[in-house]
Enzyme design. Sequence first.
Site, PDB file in Angstrom:
ATOM      1  N   LYS A 175       0.930  -1.255   0.081  1.00 23.29           N
ATOM      2  CA  LYS A 175      -0.138  -0.049  -0.088  1.00 23.29           C
ATOM      3  C   LYS A 175       0.925   1.065   0.095  1.00 23.29           C
ATOM      4  O   LYS A 175       1.757   1.657   1.052  1.00 23.29           O
ATOM      5  CB  LYS A 175      -0.907  -0.013   1.238  1.00 23.29           C
ATOM      6  CG  LYS A 175      -2.034   1.265   1.164  1.00 23.29           C
ATOM      7  CD  LYS A 175      -2.699   1.695   2.253  1.00 23.29           C
ATOM      8  CE  LYS A 175      -1.840   2.819   2.731  1.00 23.29           C
ATOM      9  NZ  LYS A 175      -1.591   4.167   2.016  1.00 23.29           N
ATOM     10  N   GLU A 249      10.076   1.980  10.148  1.00 21.09           N
ATOM     11  CA  GLU A 249      11.027   2.993   9.628  1.00 21.09           C
ATOM     12  C   GLU A 249      10.517   4.254   9.803  1.00 21.09           C
ATOM     13  O   GLU A 249       9.601   4.525   8.759  1.00 21.09           O
ATOM     14  CB  GLU A 249      11.413   2.707   8.326  1.00 21.09           C
ATOM     15  CG  GLU A 249      12.243   1.410   7.879  1.00 21.09           C
ATOM     16  CD  GLU A 249      13.727   1.590   8.446  1.00 21.09           C
ATOM     17  OE1 GLU A 249      13.968   2.753   8.685  1.00 21.09           O
ATOM     18  OE2 GLU A 249      14.332   0.484   8.356  1.00 21.09           O
ATOM     19  N   CYS A 283      13.342  11.428   5.642  1.00 20.84           N
ATOM     20  CA  CYS A 283      13.389  11.077   7.121  1.00 20.84           C
ATOM     21  C   CYS A 283      14.964  11.228   7.437  1.00 20.84           C
ATOM     22  O   CYS A 283      14.997  11.420   8.679  1.00 20.84           O
ATOM     23  CB  CYS A 283      13.277   9.399   6.895  1.00 20.84           C
ATOM     24  SG  CYS A 283      14.265   8.344   5.714  1.00 20.84           S
ATOM     25  N   GLU A 384      10.086  16.724  14.014  1.00 19.63           N
ATOM     26  CA  GLU A 384      10.267  16.519  12.567  1.00 19.63           C
ATOM     27  C   GLU A 384       9.464  17.274  11.853  1.00 19.63           C
ATOM     28  O   GLU A 384       8.086  17.469  11.885  1.00 19.63           O
ATOM     29  CB  GLU A 384       9.941  15.285  12.456  1.00 19.63           C
ATOM     30  CG  GLU A 384      10.373  14.736  10.850  1.00 19.63           C
ATOM     31  CD  GLU A 384      10.226  13.482  10.503  1.00 19.63           C
ATOM     32  OE1 GLU A 384       9.051  12.918  10.525  1.00 19.63           O
ATOM     33  OE2 GLU A 384      10.888  12.744   9.845  1.00 19.63           O
TER      34      GLU A 384
HETATM   35  P1  NAD Z   1       2.469   8.795   7.419  1.00 21.88           P
HETATM   36  O1  NAD Z   1       2.610   8.193   8.779  1.00 21.88           O
HETATM   37  O2  NAD Z   1       1.179   9.913   7.361  1.00 21.88           O
HETATM   38  O3  NAD Z   1       1.608   7.959   6.263  1.00 21.88           O
HETATM   39  C1  NAD Z   1       2.586   6.598   5.862  1.00 21.88           C
HETATM   40  C2  NAD Z   1       1.519   5.529   5.461  1.00 21.88           C
HETATM   41  O4  NAD Z   1       0.707   4.973   6.458  1.00 21.88           O
HETATM   42  C3  NAD Z   1       0.781   6.097   4.256  1.00 21.88           C
HETATM   43  O5  NAD Z   1       0.783   5.012   3.259  1.00 21.88           O
HETATM   44  C4  NAD Z   1      -0.645   6.165   4.802  1.00 21.88           C
HETATM   45  O6  NAD Z   1      -1.709   6.141   4.187  1.00 21.88           O
HETATM   46  C5  NAD Z   1      -0.623   5.082   5.950  1.00 21.88           C
HETATM   47  N1  NAD Z   1      -1.430   5.220   7.117  1.00 21.88           N
HETATM   48  C6  NAD Z   1      -2.135   6.424   7.548  1.00 21.88           C
HETATM   49  N2  NAD Z   1      -2.662   6.288   8.707  1.00 21.88           N
HETATM   50  C7  NAD Z   1      -2.548   4.871   9.084  1.00 21.88           C
HETATM   51  C8  NAD Z   1      -2.907   3.803   9.893  1.00 21.88           C
HETATM   52  N3  NAD Z   1      -3.953   4.592  10.840  1.00 21.88           N
HETATM   53  N4  NAD Z   1      -2.875   2.550   9.814  1.00 21.88           N
HETATM   54  C9  NAD Z   1      -2.143   2.106   8.796  1.00 21.88           C
HETATM   55  N5  NAD Z   1      -1.392   3.101   7.784  1.00 21.88           N
HETATM   56  C10 NAD Z   1      -1.706   4.327   7.871  1.00 21.88           C
HETATM   57  O7  NAD Z   1       3.684   9.446   6.756  1.00 21.88           O
HETATM   58  P2  NAD Z   1       3.822  10.264   5.662  1.00 21.88           P
HETATM   59  O8  NAD Z   1       3.633  11.638   5.777  1.00 21.88           O
HETATM   60  O9  NAD Z   1       3.413   9.613   4.232  1.00 21.88           O
HETATM   61  O10 NAD Z   1       5.567  10.247   5.338  1.00 21.88           O
HETATM   62  C11 NAD Z   1       6.336  10.779   6.087  1.00 21.88           C
HETATM   63  C12 NAD Z   1       6.999  10.480   7.250  1.00 21.88           C
HETATM   64  O11 NAD Z   1       7.589   9.151   7.024  1.00 21.88           O
HETATM   65  C13 NAD Z   1       7.922  11.226   7.988  1.00 21.88           C
HETATM   66  O12 NAD Z   1       7.796  11.095   9.298  1.00 21.88           O
HETATM   67  C14 NAD Z   1       9.209  10.457   7.610  1.00 21.88           C
HETATM   68  O13 NAD Z   1      10.435  10.724   8.293  1.00 21.88           O
HETATM   69  C15 NAD Z   1       8.815   9.078   7.408  1.00 21.88           C
HETATM   70  N6  NAD Z   1       9.849   8.355   6.515  1.00 21.88           N
HETATM   71  C16 NAD Z   1      10.942   7.462   7.095  1.00 21.88           C
HETATM   72  C17 NAD Z   1      11.667   6.780   6.182  1.00 21.88           C
HETATM   73  C18 NAD Z   1      12.493   5.854   6.948  1.00 21.88           C
HETATM   74  O14 NAD Z   1      13.300   5.098   6.284  1.00 21.88           O
HETATM   75  N7  NAD Z   1      12.841   5.986   8.204  1.00 21.88           N
HETATM   76  C19 NAD Z   1      11.821   6.816   5.168  1.00 21.88           C
HETATM   77  C20 NAD Z   1      10.586   8.143   4.361  1.00 21.88           C
HETATM   78  C21 NAD Z   1       9.806   8.652   5.286  1.00 21.88           C
END
Ligand code: NAD
Length: 492
Positions: A175, A249, A283, A384
């Site tokens: 997803k 992650e 990230c 962040e």
């Molecule tokens: P997010 O947590 O809002 O969403 C990530 C994913 O989770 C999306 O696909 C979203 O639809 C899904 N999601 C949302 N609510 C959910 C729920 N209740 N249950 C299950 N899935 C759900 O994050 P974002 O805004 O898409 O991305 C930014 C974040 O990702 C930042 O915090 C960034 O640091 C992190 N990130 C981490 C890494 C890493 O490798 N550590 C890499 C890239 C991004």
Amino acid sequence: MTTDYQMLIGGEWRSGTSKERLPSTNPFDREVWATIQQASPEDVEQAISTAREAFEGEWKHTNGLERARLMHRLAELLEADADRMARLETTDNGKVIRETSNQMRFAARNYRFFAGYADKLYGEVIPLDNPTIFDYTAREPLGVVALITAWNSPMGLLANKLAPALAAGNAVVVKPSEQASATTLEFGRFVEEAGFPAGVVNIVTGDGRVGEALTTTPAVDKISFTGSAQVGSIIAGNASKNLVPVTLELGGKSPNIVFADADLDQAVPGALAGIFASTGQTCIAGSRLLVESPVYDEVVSLIAERAQAIRLGNPIDPATEMGPAANETQYQRILEYIETGIDEGARVVTGGEPARDGELKNGFFISPTVFADVDNHSTIAQEEIFGPVLSIIPFEDEEQAIRIANDTMYGLASGLWTNDLSRAHRISRQVDAGTVWVNTYRTAAAQAPFGGMKQSGYGRERGAHALQEYVRIKNVMIDFGAEARDPFSIRT
Ligand code: NAD
């Protein structure tokens, strides 16, 4: 004309049963250029059950050599179409084309790296105290794995998960983020063309509700998630109810530490790469720049000068260095953090406002923003921001640098600029971060493990360590001694 993307379930491209669609907006011009399906809980259930059938059917019996061949083919298809895929991702999330082009090739590199492991998932023969028992371990696939990714690097994040998952012989339900699903869906075409059996890779789309359906069920054997700490924590909570293991992650607030003995010609571009590459939406952003006091003023002014010269523009133009924020929510969020920084008394050295000149006028652009004299306990130093906002913090000595570096809830990455070899080793061992870069920043390799400490998550991606996230260990004991045993005493 907008593209209406469908989902890949059981080898078929399908619309969602709910008929609900979500728009995909180009963050450069705010035009809706595509729509994606909002999968219903039934669609998710269907994707999981076809993945299960595929796993229990042909896939479980596909040997490592064949899995490797399919994965190399997948890498080949991605490489051949890398430029188009890069343009698509840039249109979807606004990342500059020079970054997305590299990311496509790096994603392909990761499929190749893990393809090399597919036929080398060795177990161990373990010598026991009892010489008549032959003991060995086997590494087996887990079954069906849910892979959930964020919007900032869809293809890169997917490769980090899908490559080791397939190498180990799992079937998956992917997803992507609702904010940037296009490249993941296009990648589904490569999966088909490469010849993977139908149902081994399923792709469902939609918002958090779809993620929730995938992570609240006992029908998956593992969840691998990349996203925010907030959602990561919800997923870990939901998964724990079914005792489904999770790899997380998450975000970061990474310190990039410049000592007075550093080569500033390297350190200053390193600091810029840390925070302004990909508009700070990574990230691993080095969003806290810790600078030793003798060079503090010089570094602040060099960074400000270089930040002002960054070329903002259409991310599809190879000359552009910084693109827009990826979506409106993120854009507003970054601007709110800038306001908070100002209210909390940090000094704005440059930027601090939206950028609207010329071709930027319709996009979610924010000028590269540098705050100096930031208190590490302030909001902009602790939370962040995920945008082009740098907090510069002075320090006096090594001990204080380490204390400040470790004083956040995160522990994803860190940078260190020094020409003192002993100090480089000393500090590398004391920083709470899954990655330490010395005299470099934002450098990645397929072979090197990547992941977080503290609230940046757990588990590792890339490198041999990542395979461990997608296998289960079985121990087998075979008694070849002929003697009858005492049934009432443990045998050792
Ligand atoms: P997010 O947590 O809002 O969403 C990530 C994913 O989770 C999306 O696909 C979203 O639809 C899904 N999601 C949302 N609510 C959910 C729920 N209740 N249950 C299950 N899935 C759900 O994050 P974002 O805004 O898409 O991305 C930014 C974040 O990702 C930042 O915090 C960034 O640091 C992190 N990130 C981490 C890494 C890493 O490798 N550590 C890499 C890239 C991004």
